[in-house]
Scaffold this motif. Structure first.
Motif, mmCIF file in Angstrom:
data_model
loop_
_atom_site.group_PDB
_atom_site.id
_atom_site.type_symbol
_atom_site.label_atom_id
_atom_site.label_comp_id
_atom_site.label_asym_id
_atom_site.label_seq_id
_atom_site.Cartn_x
_atom_site.Cartn_y
_atom_site.Cartn_z
ATOM 1 N N TYR A 98 1.190 -1.402 -0.041
ATOM 2 C CA TYR A 98 -0.258 0.202 0.160
ATOM 3 C C TYR A 98 0.955 1.175 0.307
ATOM 4 C CZ TYR A 98 1.147 -0.736 4.940
ATOM 5 O OH TYR A 98 1.354 -1.123 6.232
ATOM 6 N N THR A 102 5.525 1.751 5.184
ATOM 7 C CA THR A 102 7.645 1.561 5.587
ATOM 8 C C THR A 102 8.131 0.156 4.715
ATOM 9 O OG1 THR A 102 6.977 2.795 7.347
ATOM 10 C CG2 THR A 102 8.955 1.807 7.319
ATOM 11 N N THR A 133 3.053 -2.060 9.771
ATOM 12 C CA THR A 133 4.520 -2.895 9.964
ATOM 13 C C THR A 133 5.340 -3.210 10.460
ATOM 14 O OG1 THR A 133 4.466 -2.289 7.632
ATOM 15 C CG2 THR A 133 6.480 -2.897 8.022
ATOM 16 N N GLU A 149 -2.190 5.266 15.305
ATOM 17 C CA GLU A 149 -2.346 5.902 14.325
ATOM 18 C C GLU A 149 -3.643 6.723 14.237
ATOM 19 O OE1 GLU A 149 -1.051 5.743 11.465
ATOM 20 O OE2 GLU A 149 -2.435 7.094 10.288
HETATM 21 C C1 LIG Z 1 5.042 6.769 7.426
HETATM 22 S S1 LIG Z 1 3.906 6.833 7.725
HETATM 23 C C2 LIG Z 1 3.421 5.008 8.851
HETATM 24 C C3 LIG Z 1 3.991 3.836 7.746
HETATM 25 C C4 LIG Z 1 3.960 2.095 9.174
HETATM 26 N N1 LIG Z 1 4.986 2.143 9.722
HETATM 27 C C5 LIG Z 1 3.417 1.814 7.972
HETATM 28 O O1 LIG Z 1 4.124 0.775 7.565
HETATM 29 O O2 LIG Z 1 2.099 1.508 7.648
HETATM 30 C C6 LIG Z 1 3.475 7.176 9.123
HETATM 31 C C7 LIG Z 1 1.583 7.282 9.588
HETATM 32 O O3 LIG Z 1 1.762 8.564 10.989
HETATM 33 C C8 LIG Z 1 0.955 8.346 10.431
HETATM 34 N N2 LIG Z 1 0.207 10.482 11.505
HETATM 35 C C9 LIG Z 1 1.303 11.259 11.211
HETATM 36 N N3 LIG Z 1 0.519 12.397 11.896
HETATM 37 C C10 LIG Z 1 -0.279 11.606 12.959
HETATM 38 C C11 LIG Z 1 -0.815 12.065 14.387
HETATM 39 N N4 LIG Z 1 -1.109 13.383 14.545
HETATM 40 N N5 LIG Z 1 -0.864 10.669 14.748
HETATM 41 C C12 LIG Z 1 -0.994 9.701 15.157
HETATM 42 N N6 LIG Z 1 -0.995 9.285 13.369
HETATM 43 C C13 LIG Z 1 0.345 10.535 12.276
HETATM 44 C C14 LIG Z 1 0.424 8.510 9.339
HETATM 45 O O4 LIG Z 1 -1.549 9.019 9.001
HETATM 46 C C15 LIG Z 1 0.656 7.821 9.013
HETATM 47 O O5 LIG Z 1 0.306 7.085 8.758
#
Ligand SMILES: C[S@@+](CC[C@H](N)C(=O)[O-])C[C@H]1O[C@@H](n2cnc3c(N)ncnc32)[C@H](O)[C@@H]1O
Length: 312
Positions: A98, A102, A133, A149
């Protein structure tokens, strides 16, 4: 002691690109700080070699860059007939594809860097867990994991993926939905619990700054997360930098770690710069550790990991 050669996987080349050998070395050195590490190549195959004890083989097999471990003898390379002993089928990690996921190898690196500092860790939190992940990787290591999340769709997708992989691999498991506190607006407080192979994960929908209340003040040995890069994910409040979100969340992230706990944060060192990010967490009382694994992902992303410890 025997001499071992660790074959660098093409997966590591894909994750760390031109810097794969440096990142591999840094990861290995974090686990074996006194070992003399050498690089050797056979054709297109690149290895890191070192002296190690047989008891350290599981650790070596679990390094993110390793495709196989060989014993170096006079007759050449003999493959070590041992597995990394991970829980859960690898499809739980690599199966889902998706936007914004990461990189799976990088995620494993984050956990390994933390485990090198805290080998007895049993619990892990990812306060920006996306579709989990990092939590699933934590489960493969046998850790009890939890994540926050903000995007409610992530939990729906995660649940669908877990149903698919447990069915396909006939994995005995428990999957339950609930609420940590009722607030139906935007699904805040909705929880998903998944347990399988003796490992556990809880995901809660909500804001990362509320990690303590959403996880009922549980404290963790490891905090591992991949923050928004300002490319696929906006950093909150519609800015491209995640800095304001992190400033607001840092005290709660610190509070969610146990004394002596370790944090690994993957970030794009163009936004924010390493020093700026470090300052956010040192201001709260975390100590920044020296490990650096900077590597280019694309023209606009120079990824690095900030490794930190909470004092005892
Ligand atoms: C780089 S992505 C992480 C992806 C994850 N490791 C994965 O492989 O699915 C960063 C995540 O931080 C979440 N995010 C951003 N700001 C946030 C907040 N204030 N509170 C909770 N989650 C947040 C975003 O929605 C996003 O899903």
């Amino acid at each position: 002691m025997a001499r071992y050669a660790l074959l660098i996987s093409p997966r590591a080349d894909a994750a760390y690109f031109a810097q794969s050998q440096e990142v591999a070395r840094a990861e290995l050195a974090a686990h074996m700080p006194t070992a003399e590490i050498e690089s050797i190549s056979h054709g297109d195959m690149h290895f890191l070699t070192l002296e190690a004890k047989a008891i350290q083989l599981t650790t070596l097999l679990r390094l993110s860059f390793v495709q196989g471990v060989f014993e170096l003898t006079d007759g050449g390379l003999t493959p070590v007939n041992q597995t990394a002993e991970f829980a859960l089928h690898p499809d739980f990690i690599w199966g889902e594809k998706y936007r914004g996921k990461t990189n799976e190898t990088l995620t494993q690196l984050l956990i390994n860097l933390c485990l090198a500092e805290h080998p007895l860790a049993q619990t892990l939190v990812d306060p920006m867990c996306g579709r989990a992940t990092t939590l699933l990787w934590g489960m493969r290591y046998g850790l009890k994991t939890a994540g926050i999340e903000q995007d409610p769709q992530a939990m729906i997708d995660l649940q669908r993926g877990l149903k698919k992989w447990t069915k396909l691999h006939r994995t005995k498991h428990k999957l339950d939905q609930g609420w940590v506190h009722k607030n139906n607006k935007h699904g805040i407080g909705k929880s998903l619990d998944f347990s399988a192979d003796g490992a556990f994960m809880r995901v809660v929908t909500g804001d990362t700054a509320d990690v303590c209340t959403l996880l009922q003040n549980r404290k963790f040995d490891i905090l591992a997360t991949d923050i928004p890069y300002g490319i696929q994910h906006l950093g909150g409040k519609n800015t491209r930098s995640p800095l304001e979100t992190l400033k607001a969340a840092a005290p709660a992230w610190l509070a969610s770690l146990k004394a002596g706990g370790v944090a690994a944060i993957a970030f794009n060192s163009y936004l924010p710069k390493r020093d700026t990010l470090s300052e956010v967490f040192t201001d709260c009382g975390l100590e920044v550790l020296s490990t650096q694994v900077e590597h280019r992902m694309s023209e606009s992303i120079l990824r690095d990991v900030l490794l930190m410890r909470k004092s005892l």
